[in-house]
Design an enzyme around this catalytic site. Structure first.
Site, short mmCIF file in Angstrom:
data_model
loop_
_atom_site.label_atom_id
_atom_site.label_comp_id
_atom_site.label_asym_id
_atom_site.label_seq_id
_atom_site.Cartn_x
_atom_site.Cartn_y
_atom_site.Cartn_z
N GLU A 140 -4.08 4.44 3.71
CA GLU A 140 -3.25 3.58 2.86
C GLU A 140 -4.07 3.12 1.66
OE1 GLU A 140 -0.68 0.71 5.01
OE2 GLU A 140 -1.86 1.31 6.76
N THR A 191 0.82 -1.21 0.00
CA THR A 191 0.00 0.00 0.00
C THR A 191 0.86 1.26 0.00
OG1 THR A 191 -0.11 0.01 2.42
CG2 THR A 191 -1.89 -1.12 1.24
#
Length: 326
Positions: free
Chosen positions: A260, A212
Protein backbone atom coordinates in the site's frame (compact mmCIF):
# COMPACT_ATOMS: atom_id res chain seq x y z
CA UNK A 1 12.53 -0.64 -30.42
CA UNK A 2 10.88 -3.54 -32.21
CA UNK A 3 9.30 -6.20 -30.00
CA UNK A 4 8.77 -9.76 -31.21
CA UNK A 5 7.15 -12.70 -29.44
CA UNK A 6 8.33 -15.94 -30.95
CA UNK A 7 10.58 -16.66 -33.92
CA UNK A 8 7.67 -16.25 -36.34
CA UNK A 9 7.44 -12.53 -35.48
CA UNK A 10 10.93 -11.79 -36.81
CA UNK A 11 10.66 -10.06 -40.22
CA UNK A 12 11.52 -12.40 -43.06
CA UNK A 13 13.90 -9.85 -44.55
CA UNK A 14 15.80 -9.42 -41.27
CA UNK A 15 19.55 -9.09 -42.00
CA UNK A 16 22.68 -9.53 -39.91
CA UNK A 17 22.55 -8.44 -36.28
CA UNK A 18 24.41 -8.41 -32.97
CA UNK A 19 22.67 -10.61 -30.40
CA UNK A 20 22.75 -11.13 -26.66
CA UNK A 21 20.71 -13.81 -24.88
CA UNK A 22 19.60 -14.12 -21.27
CA UNK A 23 16.78 -13.82 -18.77
CA UNK A 24 18.02 -10.33 -17.88
CA UNK A 25 15.60 -10.06 -14.96
CA UNK A 26 15.96 -6.59 -13.51
CA UNK A 27 18.33 -5.35 -16.24
CA UNK A 28 20.78 -4.59 -13.42
CA UNK A 29 24.14 -2.89 -13.79
CA UNK A 30 25.89 -6.12 -14.79
CA UNK A 31 23.26 -6.79 -17.44
CA UNK A 32 23.65 -3.21 -18.62
CA UNK A 33 27.33 -3.83 -19.34
CA UNK A 34 26.52 -6.78 -21.63
CA UNK A 35 23.55 -5.15 -23.34
CA UNK A 36 25.42 -1.87 -23.68
CA UNK A 37 28.34 -3.65 -25.33
CA UNK A 38 25.96 -5.42 -27.73
CA UNK A 39 24.49 -2.04 -28.72
CA UNK A 40 27.99 -0.58 -29.13
CA UNK A 41 29.24 -3.51 -31.23
CA UNK A 42 26.13 -3.36 -33.42
CA UNK A 43 26.81 0.30 -34.15
CA UNK A 44 30.45 -0.49 -34.94
CA UNK A 45 29.30 -3.10 -37.46
CA UNK A 46 26.42 -1.02 -38.81
CA UNK A 47 23.77 -3.61 -37.95
CA UNK A 48 20.87 -3.74 -35.43
CA UNK A 49 21.18 -5.05 -31.88
CA UNK A 50 18.81 -7.76 -30.58
CA UNK A 51 18.18 -8.98 -27.04
CA UNK A 52 16.72 -12.49 -26.75
CA UNK A 53 14.93 -13.44 -23.54
CA UNK A 54 12.35 -15.98 -22.38
CA UNK A 55 8.83 -16.24 -20.99
CA UNK A 56 8.12 -17.87 -18.63
CA UNK A 57 11.39 -18.04 -16.74
CA UNK A 58 13.14 -21.27 -17.87
CA UNK A 59 13.29 -22.63 -14.32
CA UNK A 60 9.48 -22.75 -14.16
CA UNK A 61 9.39 -25.11 -17.14
CA UNK A 62 12.40 -27.23 -16.21
CA UNK A 63 11.52 -27.38 -12.49
CA UNK A 64 7.82 -26.45 -12.06
CA UNK A 65 7.14 -24.44 -8.92
CA UNK A 66 10.65 -22.99 -8.82
CA UNK A 67 9.85 -19.69 -10.59
CA UNK A 68 12.04 -17.05 -8.92
CA UNK A 69 10.55 -13.74 -7.74
CA UNK A 70 10.80 -11.32 -10.66
CA UNK A 71 12.61 -8.01 -10.35
CA UNK A 72 10.89 -6.59 -13.42
CA UNK A 73 8.05 -7.73 -15.70
CA UNK A 74 8.76 -8.03 -19.43
CA UNK A 75 7.27 -4.66 -20.36
CA UNK A 76 9.52 -2.95 -17.80
CA UNK A 77 12.58 -4.82 -19.05
CA UNK A 78 11.67 -3.69 -22.56
CA UNK A 79 11.54 -0.05 -21.43
CA UNK A 80 14.94 -0.34 -19.77
CA UNK A 81 16.47 -2.05 -22.81
CA UNK A 82 15.06 0.61 -25.12
CA UNK A 83 16.74 3.24 -22.94
CA UNK A 84 20.04 1.42 -23.51
CA UNK A 85 19.57 1.72 -27.28
CA UNK A 86 18.51 -1.84 -28.14
CA UNK A 87 16.92 -2.09 -31.59
CA UNK A 88 14.81 -5.24 -31.10
CA UNK A 89 13.65 -7.48 -28.26
CA UNK A 90 12.76 -11.11 -28.97
CA UNK A 91 10.77 -12.90 -26.25
CA UNK A 92 10.84 -16.64 -26.84
CA UNK A 93 8.01 -18.67 -25.28
CA UNK A 94 9.89 -21.22 -23.17
CA UNK A 95 8.10 -24.55 -23.48
CA UNK A 96 8.99 -28.16 -22.71
CA UNK A 97 9.65 -28.70 -26.41
CA UNK A 98 11.88 -25.63 -26.61
CA UNK A 99 13.78 -26.71 -23.48
CA UNK A 100 14.80 -29.91 -25.27
CA UNK A 101 16.63 -28.13 -28.10
CA UNK A 102 20.28 -29.14 -28.12
CA UNK A 103 22.82 -26.28 -27.93
CA UNK A 104 23.65 -26.77 -31.61
CA UNK A 105 19.98 -26.72 -32.65
CA UNK A 106 19.40 -23.59 -30.56
CA UNK A 107 22.26 -21.84 -32.34
CA UNK A 108 21.00 -22.80 -35.78
CA UNK A 109 17.28 -22.15 -35.21
CA UNK A 110 17.65 -18.86 -33.33
CA UNK A 111 21.01 -17.24 -34.00
CA UNK A 112 21.71 -18.42 -37.54
CA UNK A 113 18.43 -19.05 -39.40
CA UNK A 114 16.36 -16.23 -37.83
CA UNK A 115 18.63 -13.51 -36.44
CA UNK A 116 21.57 -14.01 -38.82
CA UNK A 117 23.98 -13.20 -36.02
CA UNK A 118 27.12 -11.29 -36.95
CA UNK A 119 28.25 -11.19 -33.32
CA UNK A 120 27.03 -12.62 -30.01
CA UNK A 121 27.79 -10.85 -26.73
CA UNK A 122 27.47 -12.81 -23.45
CA UNK A 123 28.62 -13.07 -19.86
CA UNK A 124 31.26 -15.66 -18.89
CA UNK A 125 28.78 -18.11 -17.33
CA UNK A 126 26.20 -18.08 -20.13
CA UNK A 127 24.56 -21.50 -20.55
CA UNK A 128 21.96 -22.58 -23.10
CA UNK A 129 20.29 -25.54 -24.77
CA UNK A 130 18.98 -28.80 -23.31
CA UNK A 131 20.13 -29.28 -19.71
CA UNK A 132 22.10 -26.01 -20.10
CA UNK A 133 24.78 -28.04 -21.87
CA UNK A 134 25.94 -25.17 -24.11
CA UNK A 135 28.51 -22.60 -22.93
CA UNK A 136 30.50 -19.72 -24.41
CA UNK A 137 33.27 -22.08 -25.59
CA UNK A 138 30.76 -24.12 -27.61
CA UNK A 139 29.12 -20.92 -28.84
CA UNK A 140 32.52 -19.68 -30.08
CA UNK A 141 33.34 -23.03 -31.67
CA UNK A 142 30.17 -23.00 -33.79
CA UNK A 143 30.76 -19.34 -34.61
CA UNK A 144 33.63 -20.46 -36.83
CA UNK A 145 31.19 -22.61 -38.81
CA UNK A 146 28.33 -20.12 -38.97
CA UNK A 147 30.31 -16.89 -39.41
CA UNK A 148 29.64 -15.02 -36.18
CA UNK A 149 32.03 -13.75 -33.54
CA UNK A 150 31.61 -14.18 -29.78
CA UNK A 151 32.60 -11.59 -27.21
CA UNK A 152 32.52 -12.27 -23.48
CA UNK A 153 31.83 -9.37 -21.12
CA UNK A 154 32.50 -9.59 -17.38
CA UNK A 155 29.19 -8.59 -15.82
CA UNK A 156 30.24 -9.12 -12.21
CA UNK A 157 30.43 -5.61 -10.83
CA UNK A 158 31.09 -5.25 -7.10
CA UNK A 159 30.02 -2.62 -4.61
CA UNK A 160 28.85 -2.35 -1.03
CA UNK A 161 25.61 -4.27 -1.66
CA UNK A 162 25.57 -7.74 -0.15
CA UNK A 163 28.84 -7.16 1.63
CA UNK A 164 30.77 -6.90 -1.60
CA UNK A 165 29.29 -9.92 -3.39
CA UNK A 166 29.32 -9.74 -7.21
CA UNK A 167 26.17 -8.08 -8.50
CA UNK A 168 23.54 -10.53 -9.74
CA UNK A 169 19.79 -10.99 -9.99
CA UNK A 170 20.00 -13.62 -7.23
CA UNK A 171 21.71 -11.19 -4.85
CA UNK A 172 19.22 -8.47 -5.75
CA UNK A 173 16.27 -10.74 -4.99
CA UNK A 174 17.82 -11.63 -1.63
CA UNK A 175 18.34 -7.99 -0.68
CA UNK A 176 14.78 -7.10 -1.69
CA UNK A 177 13.45 -10.01 0.39
CA UNK A 178 15.49 -8.75 3.35
CA UNK A 179 14.16 -5.21 2.96
CA UNK A 180 17.54 -3.81 1.91
CA UNK A 181 16.10 -1.77 -0.94
CA UNK A 182 19.06 0.61 -0.91
CA UNK A 183 21.43 -2.30 -1.55
CA UNK A 184 19.13 -3.54 -4.31
CA UNK A 185 19.11 -0.06 -5.86
CA UNK A 186 22.92 -0.07 -5.95
CA UNK A 187 22.82 -3.22 -8.08
CA UNK A 188 19.89 -2.17 -10.25
CA UNK A 189 21.13 1.36 -10.79
CA UNK A 190 17.69 2.63 -9.74
CA UNK A 191 15.11 1.94 -6.99
CA UNK A 192 13.40 -1.46 -7.05
CA UNK A 193 9.93 -1.18 -8.59
CA UNK A 194 6.70 -3.10 -7.94
CA UNK A 195 3.76 -2.72 -10.32
CA UNK A 196 0.09 -3.60 -10.38
CA UNK A 197 -3.50 -2.42 -10.44
CA UNK A 198 -5.01 -0.43 -7.57
CA UNK A 199 -7.83 -2.42 -5.95
CA UNK A 200 -10.22 -1.71 -3.11
CA UNK A 201 -8.99 -2.81 0.30
CA UNK A 202 -10.46 -2.38 3.77
CA UNK A 203 -10.10 1.41 3.31
CA UNK A 204 -8.76 1.81 6.86
CA UNK A 205 -6.11 4.22 5.61
CA UNK A 206 -8.82 6.54 4.35
CA UNK A 207 -10.60 6.32 7.72
CA UNK A 208 -7.34 7.18 9.51
CA UNK A 209 -6.64 10.16 7.26
CA UNK A 210 -3.94 8.49 5.18
CA UNK A 211 -5.66 7.00 2.09
CA UNK A 212 -3.45 4.42 0.41
CA UNK A 213 -3.32 2.84 -3.02
CA UNK A 214 -3.69 -0.91 -2.43
CA UNK A 215 -1.62 -2.43 -5.25
CA UNK A 216 -2.50 -5.89 -6.55
CA UNK A 217 0.97 -6.88 -7.66
CA UNK A 218 1.81 -8.89 -10.77
CA UNK A 219 2.43 -12.66 -10.42
CA UNK A 220 5.87 -13.71 -9.11
CA UNK A 221 6.78 -10.12 -8.17
CA UNK A 222 9.78 -9.67 -5.86
CA UNK A 223 8.22 -7.81 -2.92
CA UNK A 224 10.35 -6.26 -0.16
CA UNK A 225 10.23 -7.55 3.41
CA UNK A 226 7.35 -6.42 5.63
CA UNK A 227 7.79 -2.88 6.86
CA UNK A 228 7.49 0.80 5.97
CA UNK A 229 9.48 2.39 3.14
CA UNK A 230 10.02 5.77 1.56
CA UNK A 231 9.61 5.97 -2.19
CA UNK A 232 7.35 7.04 -5.00
CA UNK A 233 3.96 6.18 -6.42
CA UNK A 234 3.85 6.65 -10.18
CA UNK A 235 0.60 6.94 -12.13
CA UNK A 236 0.94 7.44 -15.89
CA UNK A 237 3.81 9.95 -16.05
CA UNK A 238 3.27 11.51 -12.63
CA UNK A 239 5.66 10.47 -9.86
CA UNK A 240 4.50 11.32 -6.34
CA UNK A 241 6.50 11.04 -3.09
CA UNK A 242 5.03 8.21 -1.02
CA UNK A 243 5.17 6.37 2.28
CA UNK A 244 4.80 2.66 1.49
CA UNK A 245 3.60 -0.14 3.73
CA UNK A 246 4.27 -3.82 3.01
CA UNK A 247 2.77 -6.51 5.22
CA UNK A 248 -0.32 -8.10 6.71
CA UNK A 249 -1.55 -5.10 8.74
CA UNK A 250 -1.24 -6.76 12.17
CA UNK A 251 -2.93 -3.78 13.83
CA UNK A 252 -6.21 -5.07 12.45
CA UNK A 253 -5.33 -8.78 12.55
CA UNK A 254 -4.81 -8.95 8.81
CA UNK A 255 -3.63 -12.13 7.16
CA UNK A 256 -3.19 -11.12 3.50
CA UNK A 257 0.13 -9.55 2.55
CA UNK A 258 -0.36 -6.25 0.72
CA UNK A 259 1.59 -3.37 -0.79
CA UNK A 260 0.00 0.00 0.00
CA UNK A 261 1.31 3.43 -0.93
CA UNK A 262 0.23 6.76 0.56
CA UNK A 263 0.89 9.65 -1.83
CA UNK A 264 2.17 12.24 0.62
CA UNK A 265 0.00 15.38 0.92
CA UNK A 266 -2.08 14.46 -2.12
CA UNK A 267 -5.83 14.90 -1.65
CA UNK A 268 -8.72 13.43 -3.62
CA UNK A 269 -6.80 10.89 -5.70
CA UNK A 270 -9.01 8.24 -7.31
CA UNK A 271 -6.69 5.50 -8.52
CA UNK A 272 -8.99 2.46 -8.44
CA UNK A 273 -8.50 0.30 -11.51
CA UNK A 274 -5.37 2.11 -12.64
CA UNK A 275 -2.00 0.48 -13.27
CA UNK A 276 0.60 2.06 -10.99
CA UNK A 277 4.26 1.64 -10.10
CA UNK A 278 5.75 1.79 -6.61
CA UNK A 279 9.47 2.55 -6.31
CA UNK A 280 11.24 1.69 -3.05
CA UNK A 281 13.89 4.22 -2.04
CA UNK A 282 14.69 3.43 1.60
CA UNK A 283 13.64 1.30 4.57
CA UNK A 284 12.00 3.28 7.38
CA UNK A 285 10.98 0.69 10.00
CA UNK A 286 9.65 -2.82 10.47
CA UNK A 287 6.04 -3.91 10.69
CA UNK A 288 4.57 -3.36 14.17
CA UNK A 289 1.36 -3.73 16.14
CA UNK A 290 0.65 -0.77 18.42
CA UNK A 291 -1.19 -0.58 21.73
CA UNK A 292 -3.79 1.86 20.42
CA UNK A 293 -5.06 3.62 17.31
CA UNK A 294 -3.58 6.84 18.70
CA UNK A 295 -0.14 5.24 18.87
CA UNK A 296 -0.61 3.92 15.33
CA UNK A 297 -1.52 7.39 14.05
CA UNK A 298 1.51 8.88 15.78
CA UNK A 299 3.74 6.26 14.13
CA UNK A 300 2.18 6.88 10.70
CA UNK A 301 2.77 10.61 11.09
CA UNK A 302 6.42 9.93 11.92
CA UNK A 303 6.69 7.53 8.95
CA UNK A 304 5.35 10.15 6.56
CA UNK A 305 7.70 12.80 7.94
CA UNK A 306 10.71 10.51 7.72
CA UNK A 307 9.76 9.39 4.22
CA UNK A 308 9.47 13.00 3.09
CA UNK A 309 12.92 13.77 4.51
CA UNK A 310 14.53 10.78 2.79
CA UNK A 311 12.91 11.55 -0.55
CA UNK A 312 13.83 15.24 -0.38
CA UNK A 313 17.45 14.41 0.49
CA UNK A 314 17.59 11.97 -2.43
CA UNK A 315 16.11 14.51 -4.85
CA UNK A 316 18.58 17.19 -3.75
CA UNK A 317 21.49 14.78 -4.19
CA UNK A 318 20.20 13.57 -7.55
CA UNK A 319 19.77 17.14 -8.80
CA UNK A 320 23.34 17.95 -7.82
CA UNK A 321 24.71 14.82 -9.50
CA UNK A 322 22.65 15.19 -12.68
CA UNK A 323 20.08 13.01 -14.52
CA UNK A 324 22.28 9.89 -14.34
CA UNK A 325 21.83 9.78 -10.56
CA UNK A 326 18.10 9.17 -11.00
Amino acid sequence: MQRWRGLEDIPQDWGRSVVTIGSYDGVHRGHQLIIGRAVERARELGVPSVVVTFDPHPSEVVRPGSHPPLLAPHHRRAELMAELGVDALLILPFTQEFSKLSPADFIVKVLVDKLHARAVIEGPNFRFGHRAAGNVAFLSELGQTYDYEVEVVDLYVRGEAGGGEPFSSTLTRRLVAEGDVEGAAEILGRPHRVEGVVVRGAQRGRELGYPTANVETLPHTAIPADGVYAGWLTVADERMPAAISVGTNPQFDGTERTVEAYAIDRVGLDLYGLHVAVDFLAYVRGQEKFDSIEALLEAIGADVKRSSELIEAYEVRASAEGPAAR
